[in-house]
Write an enzyme that holds these catalytic residues in place. Structure first.
Site, PDB file in Angstrom:
ATOM      1  CG  PHE A 128      -1.851   1.146   1.088  1.00  0.00           C
ATOM      2  CD1 PHE A 128      -2.895   1.105   0.395  1.00  0.00           C
ATOM      3  CD2 PHE A 128      -1.505   2.349   1.988  1.00  0.00           C
ATOM      4  CE1 PHE A 128      -3.887   2.149   0.433  1.00  0.00           C
ATOM      5  CE2 PHE A 128      -2.305   3.406   1.745  1.00  0.00           C
ATOM      6  CZ  PHE A 128      -3.644   3.433   1.109  1.00  0.00           C
ATOM      7  CG  ASP A 213       5.803   3.367   1.166  1.00  0.00           C
ATOM      8  OD1 ASP A 213       5.937   4.604   2.249  1.00  0.00           O
ATOM      9  OD2 ASP A 213       4.646   3.426   0.524  1.00  0.00           O
ATOM     10  CE  LYS A 242       0.603   5.811   7.721  1.00  0.00           C
ATOM     11  NZ  LYS A 242      -1.035   5.850   7.961  1.00  0.00           N
TER      12      LYS A 242
HETATM   13  N1  PLP Z   1       2.667   4.173   2.177  1.00  0.00           N
HETATM   14  C1  PLP Z   1       2.390   3.699   3.126  1.00  0.00           C
HETATM   15  C2  PLP Z   1       3.094   2.435   3.422  1.00  0.00           C
HETATM   16  C3  PLP Z   1       1.139   3.983   3.837  1.00  0.00           C
HETATM   17  O1  PLP Z   1       1.002   3.133   5.037  1.00  0.00           O
HETATM   18  C4  PLP Z   1       0.419   5.047   3.610  1.00  0.00           C
HETATM   19  C5  PLP Z   1      -0.893   5.396   4.550  1.00  0.00           C
HETATM   20  O2  PLP Z   1      -1.335   4.586   5.229  1.00  0.00           O
HETATM   21  C6  PLP Z   1       0.789   5.795   2.447  1.00  0.00           C
HETATM   22  C7  PLP Z   1       2.050   5.519   1.902  1.00  0.00           C
HETATM   23  C8  PLP Z   1       0.041   6.932   2.068  1.00  0.00           C
HETATM   24  O3  PLP Z   1      -0.013   7.934   3.005  1.00  0.00           O
HETATM   25  P1  PLP Z   1      -1.000   9.276   3.079  1.00  0.00           P
HETATM   26  O4  PLP Z   1      -2.208   8.743   3.547  1.00  0.00           O
HETATM   27  O5  PLP Z   1      -0.289  10.147   4.155  1.00  0.00           O
HETATM   28  O6  PLP Z   1      -0.985   9.993   1.721  1.00  0.00           O
END
Ligand code: PLP
Length: 388
Positions: A128, A213, A242
């Site tokens: 994700f 990521d 986050k």
């Molecule tokens: N990448 C990962 C691993 C995530 O867990 C998330 C959100 O949960 C995102 C990207 C996307 O982040 P945002 O919701 O701040 O755009």
């Protein structure tokens, strides 16, 4: 009828105040927050040092655009560079934007180094990466993708923790590999050390960039600034969000000089990215996180919590299958659909975050103490007993 776009399964509970590891409703009901706004409030709610930094900055300057220098900007970037693999940092506002920045840099890098044909990125099943069109195209979450076709071209799917599957997906147009060191939304799936090392070797052998990521698993959550540090697997690009802003919209994309050299003025940007409020908050978060002992505390308290969850699984084998994860990025896999149990926990005063594959994410603020763990385990036990 709500005036809001119906994209969330939002409960009717109002959260009006947060203090440390607790959230409060207007009626004064107290919730032990082991969800942290989905792994965001690393320092808990309204951490006094972060609040003071934000208040102070709010009275000085909110925004003036990236046409100017602002206080805290270089300092925040330099601090991140000093404690990580990175040489350069780009600040933005959300995890999805940080991933977008990484994906764009991958294309720019190969274009600038004479390989414009290399644009494809290998991504993982269960991954994700956010909600933009590129991010859902990269991600493996079917609900997030459904109805948005045609998705963006340029992503090839491999199996998480299966090196042979990644190798088989590499072709002449492959530019990079994108993976979460711990898949969050996918169900707290931890990449093995061998897998991350193998990805580094494959990247080196085939001239690919390794993009990790760490939006969810980074910023101290596993007991190190970034999860990949524990596996000693050096990336070329890392997305972070986050915990980096503790609830203030702040994100970053970190990279090496080699990749950054492809980026030129005008090739990327963000109106709000790196604004003074965000930099003040980000630096205040780093003040706390980089203080001696902070990451060690996460490791210790994480082990204590994990041991307690493992006992819970032993005690309730019909309800729970296993505990996953490391540090304070933990998952409790249930034997039956978990949403009902998450609701029951919330009614009992404990907040958790459901993930895919019947995994309940337990991602508390990194500042929790043993008494908070004991309180959470007690609620889990009492609720599990009733969940037959
Ligand atoms: N990448 C990962 C691993 C995530 O867990 C998330 C959100 O949960 C995102 C990207 C996307 O982040 P945002 O919701 O701040 O755009």
């Amino acid at each position: 009828m709500s005036a809001l776009l119906p994209v969330y399964r939002r409960s009717n509970i109002i959260m009006s105040r947060g203090e440390g590891v607790y959230l409060f409703s207007p009626e004064g009901k107290r919730y032990l927050d082991f969800a942290s706004g989905i792994a965001v409030n690393a320092l808990g709610h309204c951490h006094p040092h972060v609040v003071a930094a934000l208040k102070n900055q709010a009275e000085l300057l909110w925004h003036c655009s990236n046409m100017y220098q602002v206080p805290g900007l270089n300092r925040m970037a330099e601090r991140l560079v000093e404690v990580s693999f990175a040489d350069k940092v780009f600040f933005c506002n959300s995890g999805g934007e940080a991933v977008e920045c990484g994906l764009k840099m991958i294309r720019k890098y190969h274009d600038a180094t004479g390989h414009p044909e290399r644009y494809r990125v290998i991504t993982m099943e269960g991954g994700f990466h956010g909600r933009t069109l590129a991010c859902i195209s990269a991600g493996g979450n079917d609900i997030a993708r459904k109805g948005y076709e045609p998705l963006m071209d340029g992503f090839d799917r491999a199996e998480f923790n299966n090196l042979a599957s990644v190798e088989a997906a590499i072709g002449p147009e492959t530019a990079a590999i994108l993976v979460e060191p711990i898949q969050g939304e996918g169900g707290v799936n931890v990449a093995t050390r061998e897998f991350l090392h193998g990805l580094r070797s494959l990247s080196d052998r085939h001239g690919l960039l390794l993009f990790l990521d760490e939006v969810q698993c980074g910023m101290g959550r596993t007991g190190a600034l970034f999860a990949h540090e524990q596996a000693e697997a050096k990336p070329d690009i890392v997305s972070s969000a986050k915990g980096i802003g503790n609830g203030f919209p702040l994100a970053a994309c970190l990279t090496t000089d080699a990749v950054a050299s492809a980026m030129t003025p005008g090739s990327h940007g963000s109106t709000y990215g790196s604004n003074p409020l965000a930099m003040a908050v980000g630096n205040a978060v780093l003040d706390v996180m980089l203080a001696p002992g902070f990451f060690a505390h996460v490791g210790q308290i994480g082990s204590y919590l994990k041991a307690g969850l493992e006992k819970l699984v032993q005690r309730f084998p019909d309800q729970f299958a296993e505990v996953r994860g490391t540090g304070l990025m933990l998952g409790l896999k249930t034997r039956k659909p978990h949403y009902e149990f998450v609701d029951q926990l919330r009614a009992a005063g404990l907040l958790t975050a459901p993930a895919e594959n019947q995994v309940i994410r337990i991602v508390p603020p990194l500042i929790i103490e043993p008494s908070h763990v004991d309180e959470a385990l007690e609620i889990l036990q009492v609720t599990a007993k009733k969940w037959s």
